[in-house]
Write a protein that holds these residues in place. Structure first.
Motif, PDB file in Angstrom:
ATOM      1  N   ARG A  85      36.240  39.474  47.945  1.00  0.00           N
ATOM      2  CA  ARG A  85      35.863  40.031  46.638  1.00  0.00           C
ATOM      3  C   ARG A  85      34.768  41.089  46.786  1.00  0.00           C
ATOM      4  NH1 ARG A  85      36.066  34.671  42.744  1.00  0.00           N
ATOM      5  NH2 ARG A  85      38.167  35.061  41.959  1.00  0.00           N
ATOM      6  N   ARG A  86      33.784  40.817  47.641  1.00  0.00           N
ATOM      7  CA  ARG A  86      32.723  41.803  47.868  1.00  0.00           C
ATOM      8  C   ARG A  86      33.289  43.068  48.516  1.00  0.00           C
ATOM      9  NH1 ARG A  86      30.175  36.986  48.632  1.00  0.00           N
ATOM     10  NH2 ARG A  86      30.496  36.918  50.886  1.00  0.00           N
ATOM     11  N   SER A  87      34.187  42.912  49.453  1.00  0.00           N
ATOM     12  CA  SER A  87      34.816  44.059  50.102  1.00  0.00           C
ATOM     13  C   SER A  87      35.634  44.874  49.104  1.00  0.00           C
ATOM     14  CB  SER A  87      35.693  43.577  51.257  1.00  0.00           C
ATOM     15  OG  SER A  87      36.325  44.664  51.886  1.00  0.00           O
ATOM     16  N   LEU A  88      36.365  44.193  48.235  1.00  0.00           N
ATOM     17  CA  LEU A  88      37.153  44.886  47.205  1.00  0.00           C
ATOM     18  C   LEU A  88      36.244  45.614  46.214  1.00  0.00           C
ATOM     19  CD1 LEU A  88      39.955  42.267  46.508  1.00  0.00           C
ATOM     20  CD2 LEU A  88      40.281  44.577  47.425  1.00  0.00           C
ATOM     21  N   ALA A  89      35.145  44.984  45.830  1.00  0.00           N
ATOM     22  CA  ALA A  89      34.199  45.624  44.913  1.00  0.00           C
ATOM     23  C   ALA A  89      33.622  46.883  45.530  1.00  0.00           C
ATOM     24  CB  ALA A  89      33.087  44.651  44.517  1.00  0.00           C
ATOM     25  N   SER A  90      33.322  46.840  46.807  1.00  0.00           N
ATOM     26  CA  SER A  90      32.801  48.005  47.510  1.00  0.00           C
ATOM     27  C   SER A  90      33.849  49.113  47.568  1.00  0.00           C
ATOM     28  CB  SER A  90      32.369  47.593  48.920  1.00  0.00           C
ATOM     29  OG  SER A  90      31.941  48.710  49.649  1.00  0.00           O
ATOM     30  N   ALA A  91      35.091  48.743  47.855  1.00  0.00           N
ATOM     31  CA  ALA A  91      36.178  49.729  47.898  1.00  0.00           C
ATOM     32  C   ALA A  91      36.387  50.355  46.520  1.00  0.00           C
ATOM     33  CB  ALA A  91      37.466  49.070  48.386  1.00  0.00           C
ATOM     34  N   GLU A  92      36.328  49.525  45.480  1.00  0.00           N
ATOM     35  CA  GLU A  92      36.489  50.044  44.119  1.00  0.00           C
ATOM     36  C   GLU A  92      35.353  51.005  43.771  1.00  0.00           C
ATOM     37  OE1 GLU A  92      35.535  47.955  40.186  1.00  0.00           O
ATOM     38  OE2 GLU A  92      37.721  47.672  40.406  1.00  0.00           O
ATOM     39  N   ALA A  93      34.144  50.654  44.134  1.00  0.00           N
ATOM     40  CA  ALA A  93      32.991  51.522  43.850  1.00  0.00           C
ATOM     41  C   ALA A  93      33.150  52.882  44.514  1.00  0.00           C
ATOM     42  CB  ALA A  93      31.697  50.851  44.297  1.00  0.00           C
ATOM     43  N   ARG A  94      33.626  52.885  45.764  1.00  0.00           N
ATOM     44  CA  ARG A  94      33.850  54.161  46.460  1.00  0.00           C
ATOM     45  C   ARG A  94      34.946  54.966  45.781  1.00  0.00           C
ATOM     46  NH1 ARG A  94      33.574  50.672  50.764  1.00  0.00           N
ATOM     47  NH2 ARG A  94      35.789  50.889  51.249  1.00  0.00           N
ATOM     48  N   LEU A  95      36.017  54.293  45.358  1.00  0.00           N
ATOM     49  CA  LEU A  95      37.145  54.969  44.729  1.00  0.00           C
ATOM     50  C   LEU A  95      36.777  55.559  43.371  1.00  0.00           C
ATOM     51  CD1 LEU A  95      40.198  55.510  45.147  1.00  0.00           C
ATOM     52  CD2 LEU A  95      40.618  53.400  43.896  1.00  0.00           C
ATOM     53  N   LEU A  96      35.932  54.875  42.631  1.00  0.00           N
ATOM     54  CA  LEU A  96      35.576  55.302  41.275  1.00  0.00           C
ATOM     55  C   LEU A  96      34.246  56.053  41.228  1.00  0.00           C
ATOM     56  CD1 LEU A  96      36.608  52.101  39.273  1.00  0.00           C
ATOM     57  CD2 LEU A  96      37.995  54.104  39.848  1.00  0.00           C
TER      58      LEU A  96
END
Length: 130
Positions: A85-96
């Motif tokens: 979940r933390r990894s996905l949140a980080s990926a989402e933050a970079r994408l957005l």
């Protein structure tokens, strides 16, 4: 980005969906879990076999129905889910990153609505067979 976040999980995105569903409450039966995450029963068996081999889930007899098996998230599974979940949140933050907070929130809301429609479409053909 998101694919890399779940790549280390047995079953990849499917394994992630299973862990998320298990973290939400009472241990479901294997069949109920398959329905909840829209996976074929056979595919669910393979995903659970792989997750169980890594000590992320445990299957045990259902006390309410001896023929059924409950699927339980282990402590290791809960910890691994947190990492993903933390990894996905980080990926989402970079994408957005180029969106304002309001735009990002609006995009999430719209995508959620699209996902709900897609889920209904998956269920509707089965209901039409009756």
């Amino acid at each position: 980005m998101a694919t890399a976040s779940v790549a280390g999980l047995p079953g990849g995105a499917r394994g992630y969906l299973v862990l998320v569903a298990l973290a939400q409450g009472e241990p479901p039966s294997q069949l109920a879990l398959a329905k909840e995450v829209s996976l074929d029963r056979t595919v669910m068996t393979y995903v659970l076999d792989d997750l169980e081999a890594r000590d992320l889930v445990l299957r045990r007899p259902d006390p309410r129905d001896r023929r059924a098996r409950q699927v339980v998230l282990t402590e290791a599974g809960r910890a691994r889910l947190g990492e993903v979940r933390r990894s996905l949140a980080s990926a989402e933050a970079r994408l957005l990153a180029d969106l304002t907070d309001g735009d990002a929130e609006q995009l999430r809301a719209l995508l959620s609505r699209v996902a709900q429609t897609a889920q209904r479409e998956l269920v509707a053909p089965d209901e039409m067979k009756c």
